[in-house]
Design an enzyme around this catalytic site. Structure first.
Site, mmCIF file in Angstrom:
data_model
loop_
_atom_site.group_PDB
_atom_site.id
_atom_site.type_symbol
_atom_site.label_atom_id
_atom_site.label_comp_id
_atom_site.label_asym_id
_atom_site.label_seq_id
_atom_site.Cartn_x
_atom_site.Cartn_y
_atom_site.Cartn_z
ATOM 1 N N ARG A 198 -5.316 3.612 0.005
ATOM 2 C CA ARG A 198 -6.314 2.436 -1.066
ATOM 3 C C ARG A 198 -8.114 2.560 -1.282
ATOM 4 N NH1 ARG A 198 -3.831 -1.895 2.086
ATOM 5 N NH2 ARG A 198 -2.585 -1.484 3.887
ATOM 6 N N TYR B 110 -16.593 0.284 6.841
ATOM 7 C CA TYR B 110 -16.023 1.300 7.629
ATOM 8 C C TYR B 110 -16.191 2.877 8.182
ATOM 9 C CZ TYR B 110 -11.811 -1.737 6.288
ATOM 10 O OH TYR B 110 -11.191 -2.437 6.041
ATOM 11 N N ARG C 225 0.620 -1.677 1.664
ATOM 12 C CA ARG C 225 0.619 -2.765 2.130
ATOM 13 C C ARG C 225 -0.332 -4.324 1.797
ATOM 14 N NH1 ARG C 225 3.472 -3.422 6.580
ATOM 15 N NH2 ARG C 225 5.819 -3.513 5.946
ATOM 16 N N HIS D 22 -0.698 8.646 4.024
ATOM 17 C CA HIS D 22 -1.660 8.225 5.038
ATOM 18 C C HIS D 22 -2.993 9.146 4.601
ATOM 19 C CE1 HIS D 22 -3.917 6.019 7.590
ATOM 20 N NE2 HIS D 22 -4.007 5.127 6.954
#
Length: 715
Positions: free
Chosen positions: A387, A480, A417, A447
């Site tokens: 992402r 984050y 997603r 990932h």
């Protein structure tokens, strides 16, 4: 609370979905805190709604499918899908009720006192109604498309998009001549109107007290919606939002047509089966019609007071001119170990560099890729992207590197997603620029977070590596918390090369000496580390495992932790979200402590510490301890080898277990308890402590005198 089998503590696991709901309840608790700034409390309410949106589209949809296909199948907590859905509905309604009580009874009135007044359409003054009517006719009306529902097929209702619903009556004497365009029966007439997503949802109105008055786009649509139905009276109206099933799998065998298959999944997502409905109406008639048309049960409907999806109110933060209503500004400090000017290559050759975002700036990661793109000595860049966000400077740098003639290989995960469309777009841009783009792996999501730069130097080829617990996304890196490491360590760099060979071609999985890769050996390595801790533990020198992650719900790992607890190993877990492990059960988990920190920043890093009899080991990872991460994704776990980096990561990790202001503790009954400072105890916030640490470090760096060499010259 997160229920276990039969609601008893005798079960070995909490239910996964109910545990997630308790995480969302902890997010809500931040909105309920009076000591948080008003705009931030509003933001937390929006996060609760956003979290619910994805949860219903994915997890609840999956459970509904499971309830139909395998009605008797039980999960590890002992619940069937139907039983889980019933508990989800009950607990979700409790959370939503508390969310809207906070919004309408607390936050909106408090905003009004600050001069930001939400005005419902029924409360418009004459001037406000006149303004809203003009706005509706000129800016909104041309974009609206009313949809009839009395035809053979119910009109399409897009997932997670606002709609207005109108219950209509024919005006007497107007319909003496029926035509094919008009309903022929005298039954209730229902019309739907999609609320245009391209218009700002907040509409500012004229005020009389010097404050800023605002309404919402959907309020104005419902107020003047009668103009869409000449010849009819609007008996009732409401605003609603529908969540549809988004738990689709792409055809992994699509080969060269994978992107097209992915696009088809996105189309299907908008027309899949309905999961739940949010509506701001108590009208039994309207809601009954909608439930019937959408095949929803009563428990699938969430009646809310006024505003659907409070996340849209985040725009109001732009009105906080004084800054009183928001968190105080926390700068993102430039790392003191990196030069602000010039290249990083010399620094990376000498030592590993730790980056702790968002306390430290994410700029070095962006600059690392940007410098590699223009450096004449860089030969190749290999990188995984999951992402990246929109307008990514990293993607732009990779495009530039390819145009500059460097070998650029990018491993793009299209199956991330809700980011699929964006990923498809920039993946195609990279291909157009000449980069080699690999669209993930069949049946496995990539990932891992890794970037490898290969550079030709005077002493030969050297590889520079960036490994991270978080995505390559500069925007989320401001919110984050993640750790990452820059290194030129030869062993790690060699392993990185082997990793890229495995995920890019036909190479068999080769032995890596430092990196661990899921689904190959992260799980087995974790089990080895836990087993070693058990073997080394004794009453005089008990073992110690400390782990921080987003979620823990892998039965094999949990059983190993239970085994460690029984052997006297102390286990400290900081789990932000889901935890299906049950702590504090005598004879099973009495030596396990589970806590969770929810605060200003999203805790996203994965950190694993093992005492190892005093020869401590510390690992960072992209993987949570979940089945999907350890068994169904390409993930990486990497050791912290540099002594200075090790000490800094460990120090930060321990702070999470000292927090007594934003930390919750999980009990064996599934309830989370907010921890507070004891009498006379100083308040400790891990996020504030870390911010203060890096602020002091930055101040010390700036106060250091710059070396200046004065050259003597003969006059």
């Amino acid at each position: 609370m997160a229920e276990s089998k039969e609601g008893k503590t005798g079960s070995r696991y909490f239910n996964r979905e109910l545990s997630w709901l308790e995480f969302n309840a902890r997010v809500l608790s931040e909105a309920l805190r009076k000591d948080n700034p008003l705009m931030e409390r509003l933001n937390f309410l929006g996060i609760v709604s956003s979290n619910f949106g994805e949860f219903f589209q994915v997890r609840v949809a999956s459970l509904k499918r499971e309830a139909r296909m395998n009605p008797r199948q039980k999960d590890s907590s002992g619940l069937t899908a139907k039983e889980t859905l019933e508990r989800i509905s009950r607990r979700s309604h409790e959370i939503v009720a508390a969310q809207y009580e906070c919004l309408t009874g607390d936050i909106l009135p408090a905003l009004a006192k600050e001069g930001l007044v939400y005005v419902r359409s029924r409360e418009f003054t004459a001037a406000q109604k006149n303004y809203a009517e003009g706005f509706f006719r000129h800016e909104v009306f041309p974009l609206l498309t009313p949809l009839r529902t009395d035809l053979d097929e119910f009109p399409h209702v897009a997932s997670m998009q606002l709609h207005a619903a109108f219950l209509l009556d024919k005006m007497p004497g107007v319909h003496r001549k029926e035509t094919g365009l008009l309903p022929q029966s005298d039954t209730d007439l229902l019309a739907l109107v999609p609320v245009p997503p391209g218009i700002p949802r907040i509409v500012y109105l004229p005020g009389e007290d010097g404050g800023k008055h605002f309404s919402l786009l959907e309020d104005i649509v419902t107020l003047f919606g009668r103009e869409l139905f000449p010849g009819y009276n609007v008996r009732e109206s409401m605003v609603f939002m529908l969540a549809r099933d988004a738990d689709f799998a792409v055809d992994e065998e699509a080969g060269d047509q994978f992107i097209q298959a992915m696009k088809e999944v996105l189309v299907k997502r908008q027309s899949s089966f309905p999961v739940c409905l949010w509506a701001n109406s108590t009208s039994k008639k309207l809601l009954s019609l909608m439930k019937d048309k959408l095949s929803l049960e009563e428990g699938d409907v969430y009646r809310v007071d006024g505003i659907i999806d409070p996340a849209s109110l985040s725009e109001l933060s732009g009105n906080d001119d004084s800054g009183r209503l928001s968190y105080p500004d926390w700068p993102h400090f430039y790392p003191d170990s990196l030069p602000e000017e010039g290249s990083y290559w010399n620094t990376f050759r000498q030592k590993d560099i730790l980056l702790n975002v968002p306390y430290e700036s994410y700029d070095p990661v962006v600059r690392f890729v940007q410098d590699a793109a223009v450096d004449s000595q860089v030969l190749a860049i290999k990188m995984t992207l999951y992402r990246t966000g929109s307008n990514s400077p990293i993607v732009q740098a990779l495009k530039r590197a390819s145009v500059n003639g460097k070998s650029v290989t990018v491993f793009v995960e299209l199956k991330a997603r809700f980011d699929e469309q964006r990923n498809i777009s920039w993946a195609e841009e990279l291909e157009d620029a000449g980069a080699t783009v690999i669209y993930g792996m069949v049946n496995l999501k990539v990932h891992a977070k890794i970037c490898l730069v290969i550079r030709k130097e005077s002493d030969g080829i050297r590889r520079y590596l960036h490994l991270s617990t978080g995505n390559y996304n500069p925007k989320t890196a401001r919110l984050y918390q993640d750790f990452s490491i820059f290194t030129s360590n030869p062993d790690l760099a060699l392993d990185a090369t082997l990793f890229f060979n495995v995920v890019s071609g036909y190479s068999i999985v080769q032995q890596m000496h430092s990196l661990c890769m899921a689904p190959v050996n992260i799980k087995s390595r974790l089990i080895e580390l836990i087993e070693r801790e058990i073997s080394d533990s004794n009453p005089d020198n008990p073992g110690l495992i400390i782990a921080k992650m987003n979620s823990l719900c892998h039965d094999e790992i949990i059983e190993e932790l239970y085994k460690a607890s029984r052997a006297g190993v102390r286990v400290l877990l900081s789990i932000r979200g889901i935890c299906t492990l049950i702590p504090g059960v005598k004879g099973m988990s009495e030596n396990i402590e589970v806590t969770s920190v929810v605060g200003r920043y999203l805790e996203h890093s994965r950190v694993f510490y093992f005492k190892n009899g005093g020869n401590e080991e510390l690992y960072l990872s992209s993987a949570d301890w979940m089945v999907r991460n350890l068994d169904k994704r390409i993930e990486l776990m990497f050791p912290v080898l540099d002594k200075e980096v090790f000490a800094e990561v460990k120090e930060a990790l321990m702070l999470y277990f000292e927090d007594n202001t934003h930390r919750h503790s999980l009990g064996k009954d599934g309830r989370w308890k907010a921890l507070k400072p004891a009498s006379g105890e100083a308040a400790v916030s891990v996020q504030e402590e870390l911010q203060l640490k890096y602020a002091r470090r930055d101040e010390a760096r700036k106060s250091q005198p710059k070396l200046e060499f004065v050259v003597r010259r003969k006059n």
